[in-house]
Enzyme design. Sequence first.
Site, short mmCIF file in Angstrom:
data_model
loop_
_atom_site.label_atom_id
_atom_site.label_comp_id
_atom_site.label_asym_id
_atom_site.label_seq_id
_atom_site.Cartn_x
_atom_site.Cartn_y
_atom_site.Cartn_z
N CYS A 33 0.83 -1.21 0.00
CA CYS A 33 0.00 0.00 0.00
C CYS A 33 0.87 1.26 0.00
O CYS A 33 1.55 1.55 0.98
CB CYS A 33 -0.92 -0.04 1.23
SG CYS A 33 -1.76 1.49 1.59
N CYS A 36 0.09 3.81 2.73
CA CYS A 36 0.52 3.25 4.02
C CYS A 36 2.01 3.53 4.23
O CYS A 36 2.44 3.90 5.33
CB CYS A 36 0.28 1.75 4.08
SG CYS A 36 -1.45 1.26 3.90
#
Length: 108
Positions: A33, A36
């Site tokens: 991600c 993230c």
Amino acid sequence: MSDIIKHATAESFDADVLQSDKPVLVDYWAPWCGPCKMIAPILDEVAKEFAGKVQVVKVDVEQHPDVAARFGIRGIPTLMIFDKGQSVATKVGAVNKTDLNKFIESNT
């Protein structure tokens, strides 16, 4: 990666988060991600700044999908604040440090 941040598993989540004696900021994330990865250094800084007041815990949703499903996580990164075993606030998506600090301060 900060050594202040805990990495919870399905087995340790209740002890690390729900039974914590202080508020907990949980970061639901995955290694692939992009957003993230963007907020990871911010979480490290915040973990140090709020040390002793708020525990920061990360949950890899790829390794522990049952934890994510248990709390209705549909997108990542998702940040949740737990206090006394209850989810009190949720923010989905990457945030900057100023907004993350406000999120923590207004919910703990």
